[in-house]
Design a protein around this motif. Sequence first.
Motif, PDB file in Angstrom:
ATOM      1  N   UNK A  74       0.825  -1.208   0.000  1.00  8.94           N
ATOM      2  CA  UNK A  74       0.000   0.000   0.000  1.00  8.94           C
ATOM      3  C   UNK A  74       0.855   1.253   0.000  1.00  8.94           C
ATOM      4  N   UNK A  75       2.024   1.153   0.633  1.00 12.39           N
ATOM      5  CA  UNK A  75       2.923   2.307   0.625  1.00 12.39           C
ATOM      6  C   UNK A  75       3.363   2.650  -0.783  1.00 12.39           C
ATOM      7  N   UNK A  76       3.578   1.591  -1.570  1.00 17.55           N
ATOM      8  CA  UNK A  76       3.970   1.829  -2.957  1.00 17.55           C
ATOM      9  C   UNK A  76       2.815   2.467  -3.720  1.00 17.55           C
ATOM     10  N   UNK A  77       1.611   1.983  -3.449  1.00 21.78           N
ATOM     11  CA  UNK A  77       0.438   2.554  -4.121  1.00 21.78           C
ATOM     12  C   UNK A  77       0.298   4.029  -3.797  1.00 21.78           C
ATOM     13  N   UNK A  78       0.595   4.397  -2.555  1.00 24.91           N
ATOM     14  CA  UNK A  78       0.486   5.806  -2.165  1.00 24.91           C
ATOM     15  C   UNK A  78       1.474   6.680  -2.925  1.00 24.91           C
ATOM     16  N   UNK A  79       2.591   6.053  -3.324  1.00 26.34           N
ATOM     17  CA  UNK A  79       3.602   6.832  -4.036  1.00 26.34           C
ATOM     18  C   UNK A  79       3.439   6.751  -5.543  1.00 26.34           C
ATOM     19  N   UNK A  90       0.223  13.484  -5.885  1.00 27.14           N
ATOM     20  CA  UNK A  90      -0.638  14.148  -6.851  1.00 27.14           C
ATOM     21  C   UNK A  90      -1.947  14.533  -6.194  1.00 27.14           C
ATOM     22  N   UNK A  91      -2.299  15.797  -6.166  1.00 23.82           N
ATOM     23  CA  UNK A  91      -3.593  16.182  -5.600  1.00 23.82           C
ATOM     24  C   UNK A  91      -4.716  15.658  -6.456  1.00 23.82           C
ATOM     25  N   UNK A  92      -5.658  14.962  -5.841  1.00 18.10           N
ATOM     26  CA  UNK A  92      -6.769  14.418  -6.628  1.00 18.10           C
ATOM     27  C   UNK A  92      -8.129  14.789  -6.062  1.00 18.10           C
ATOM     28  N   UNK A  93      -8.156  15.544  -4.995  1.00 18.03           N
ATOM     29  CA  UNK A  93      -9.449  15.994  -4.482  1.00 18.03           C
ATOM     30  C   UNK A  93     -10.135  16.842  -5.538  1.00 18.03           C
ATOM     31  N   UNK A  94     -11.381  16.539  -5.794  1.00 18.01           N
ATOM     32  CA  UNK A  94     -12.132  17.313  -6.766  1.00 18.01           C
ATOM     33  C   UNK A  94     -11.686  17.062  -8.184  1.00 18.01           C
ATOM     34  N   UNK A  95     -10.972  15.923  -8.409  1.00 18.09           N
ATOM     35  CA  UNK A  95     -10.547  15.570  -9.758  1.00 18.09           C
ATOM     36  C   UNK A  95      -9.700  16.677 -10.365  1.00 18.09           C
ATOM     37  N   UNK A  96      -8.579  16.935  -9.787  1.00 12.29           N
ATOM     38  CA  UNK A  96      -7.746  18.031 -10.270  1.00 12.29           C
ATOM     39  C   UNK A  96      -7.327  17.869 -11.713  1.00 12.29           C
ATOM     40  N   UNK A  97      -7.342  16.659 -12.229  1.00  9.74           N
ATOM     41  CA  UNK A  97      -7.016  16.520 -13.644  1.00  9.74           C
ATOM     42  C   UNK A  97      -6.261  15.254 -13.941  1.00  9.74           C
ATOM     43  N   UNK A 116     -16.198  14.995  -5.569  1.00 13.40           N
ATOM     44  CA  UNK A 116     -14.953  14.831  -4.814  1.00 13.40           C
ATOM     45  C   UNK A 116     -14.547  13.368  -4.879  1.00 13.40           C
ATOM     46  N   UNK A 117     -13.250  13.141  -5.005  1.00 14.71           N
ATOM     47  CA  UNK A 117     -12.754  11.776  -5.136  1.00 14.71           C
ATOM     48  C   UNK A 117     -12.418  11.185  -3.776  1.00 14.71           C
ATOM     49  N   UNK A 118     -12.807   9.936  -3.567  1.00 13.70           N
ATOM     50  CA  UNK A 118     -12.524   9.219  -2.334  1.00 13.70           C
ATOM     51  C   UNK A 118     -11.085   8.714  -2.382  1.00 13.70           C
ATOM     52  N   UNK A 119     -10.254   9.215  -1.489  1.00 12.94           N
ATOM     53  CA  UNK A 119      -8.837   8.846  -1.501  1.00 12.94           C
ATOM     54  C   UNK A 119      -8.643   7.355  -1.273  1.00 12.94           C
ATOM     55  N   UNK A 120      -9.457   6.761  -0.406  1.00 14.19           N
ATOM     56  CA  UNK A 120      -9.328   5.330  -0.136  1.00 14.19           C
ATOM     57  C   UNK A 120      -9.707   4.495  -1.356  1.00 14.19           C
ATOM     58  N   UNK A 121     -10.711   4.966  -2.087  1.00 16.56           N
ATOM     59  CA  UNK A 121     -11.118   4.257  -3.300  1.00 16.56           C
ATOM     60  C   UNK A 121      -9.994   4.287  -4.332  1.00 16.56           C
ATOM     61  N   UNK A 122      -9.338   5.425  -4.435  1.00 17.96           N
ATOM     62  CA  UNK A 122      -8.218   5.548  -5.379  1.00 17.96           C
ATOM     63  C   UNK A 122      -7.073   4.622  -4.981  1.00 17.96           C
ATOM     64  N   UNK A 142     -17.752  -1.485 -12.048  1.00 15.18           N
ATOM     65  CA  UNK A 142     -19.171  -1.206 -11.829  1.00 15.18           C
ATOM     66  C   UNK A 142     -19.374  -0.297 -10.617  1.00 15.18           C
ATOM     67  N   UNK A 143     -18.495  -0.394  -9.655  1.00 15.69           N
ATOM     68  CA  UNK A 143     -18.596   0.462  -8.467  1.00 15.69           C
ATOM     69  C   UNK A 143     -18.075   1.865  -8.746  1.00 15.69           C
ATOM     70  N   UNK A 144     -17.392   2.052  -9.892  1.00 18.44           N
ATOM     71  CA  UNK A 144     -16.921   3.369 -10.282  1.00 18.44           C
ATOM     72  C   UNK A 144     -15.409   3.485 -10.237  1.00 18.44           C
ATOM     73  N   UNK A 145     -14.830   3.970 -11.323  1.00 20.18           N
ATOM     74  CA  UNK A 145     -13.386   4.193 -11.393  1.00 20.18           C
ATOM     75  C   UNK A 145     -13.078   5.587 -10.852  1.00 20.18           C
ATOM     76  N   UNK A 146     -12.068   5.726  -9.987  1.00 22.88           N
ATOM     77  CA  UNK A 146     -11.691   7.073  -9.519  1.00 22.88           C
ATOM     78  C   UNK A 146     -11.411   7.983 -10.712  1.00 22.88           C
ATOM     79  N   UNK A 147     -11.959   9.175 -10.670  1.00 24.85           N
ATOM     80  CA  UNK A 147     -11.919  10.035 -11.850  1.00 24.85           C
ATOM     81  C   UNK A 147     -10.491  10.392 -12.273  1.00 24.85           C
ATOM     82  N   UNK A 148      -9.604  10.546 -11.325  1.00 24.44           N
ATOM     83  CA  UNK A 148      -8.224  10.890 -11.665  1.00 24.44           C
ATOM     84  C   UNK A 148      -7.512   9.757 -12.391  1.00 24.44           C
ATOM     85  N   UNK A 149      -8.058   8.540 -12.305  1.00 30.96           N
ATOM     86  CA  UNK A 149      -7.448   7.391 -12.980  1.00 30.96           C
ATOM     87  C   UNK A 149      -8.168   7.020 -14.266  1.00 30.96           C
TER      88      UNK A 149
END
Length: 481
Positions: free
Chosen positions: A1-6, A11-18, A118-124, A162-169
Amino acid sequence: MDVAKSFFGSRPHDGYSGKEDYNTKVETAVSDDEEITDFTSSQPSNGPLAEGIIPTPGGPFSALTPSMWPQDILSKLGQIPDDPNSQPDYRFDEFGFRVEEEDGPEQNSNKLLGVPLMEDAQDRLKWLAHLEFSHNNDSSDLTWERVELRLPKTDKLRQMAREGIPHSLRPQLWMRLSGGLEKKINSEMSYRDIVKVSSNDALATSKQIEKDLLRTMPSNACFSNMNSTGVPRLRRVLRGLAWLYPDIGYCQGTGMMAASLLLLMEEEDAFWMMCTIVEDLLPASYYSSSLIGIQADQRVLRTLICSYLPDVDITLKQHDIELSLITLHWFLTVFASVVHMKILLRIWDMFFFDGSIVLFQITLGMLKIKEPTLRNLENSAQIFNALSDIPGEIDDVEQLLKVSLEVACSLTEVVIETHRRRHLAYLMTDQGALVGNPESAPNLPKQHLTRLAAIILGFIASIFYHLGFACVKILNPYRRK
């Protein structure tokens, strides 16, 4: 999970920054005057477009890919009005659509359309962890380049989609789920080359494309006028498609899909996603002049309604409702022209994973939700209007997807293809076409058509060559051997 965080650094992803890699080179194939050029951003590592204005997370334009951010409008939104009590006539949502204040959803509404995006950080992190452990054995350096071009379609990944892809991804995952990235990498021509030849080619469709540029998404700030950020991109994508698929040319339905993709991903990727939709995800002749492919799917839909929604089928027959007058446009644009963008994203998460079966699942789900209302309507006009209004009234995407998957739980690709072949054969017979294998003529890009034509001409020439020798032998049987 640490690797996933990096993953790709911080990268800021709140609100789908892009887009994930906004702080790397951003390419746009052709400038507004149609000259080939590169737009390279020398941005510091702390964020995109450092010299420009960045949308507020969850605020106007925050869901757009960064290169589409309209800086002129963002600067005006940031200005303090002369009259602090004045209210704007309209505002913009996260995707750049103009929302009239009096028509907008209530801010305290619990429905999807009234909740800030707003994007769920845990989902990402869940998605990144899945990519890490499924597609990368070396946990020291996880990058998109090390993720497979095409993701294996497992049941677990289908459920996650089906549950939804995080928008930043979404830009990267859609390309890998649909096969768009694989098509881009393996293409004989680059997008830059396609843009070059299509802009110089005197296409018969260019005039119509030009007319439709401002008609496609007039309520969106990115496509509202000729100086908007998305207009030149849309022009290039549509011209490129018309050149690459000469048997299709230009179809208005493709414009709405292309514009929607351009809001979320860079121009080149949007183009290859469109190619994937035309060639792989939808049946042949969906966008041809005859529209025979989509006509067949409308007949398939009526067959499925008879099986899965018998009460709706009875209502349609009793009131002589021609459903295809309503649903053909749903299918033609893959719902892009009829549902809210937030609903569309969830539908497309499934569509890019499972393909055209999703068109039938979602349509059956929408009809099922409306079924109780249809029973209480008295005349054909009321029923027709109620059916037409269904997509715009959907405001609970979770309910829509739940009902869609429940009502069509036994629907499979095999069932759909069986019905398609039967209805295609009927349509081709009615239209006087040769009936062979209806699936034998998929939508092919120009270079494949050219190669196919060369093979056919060579075959014909070979036949005439051998026939010539046979004729000489018949006419002169005593010729010297």
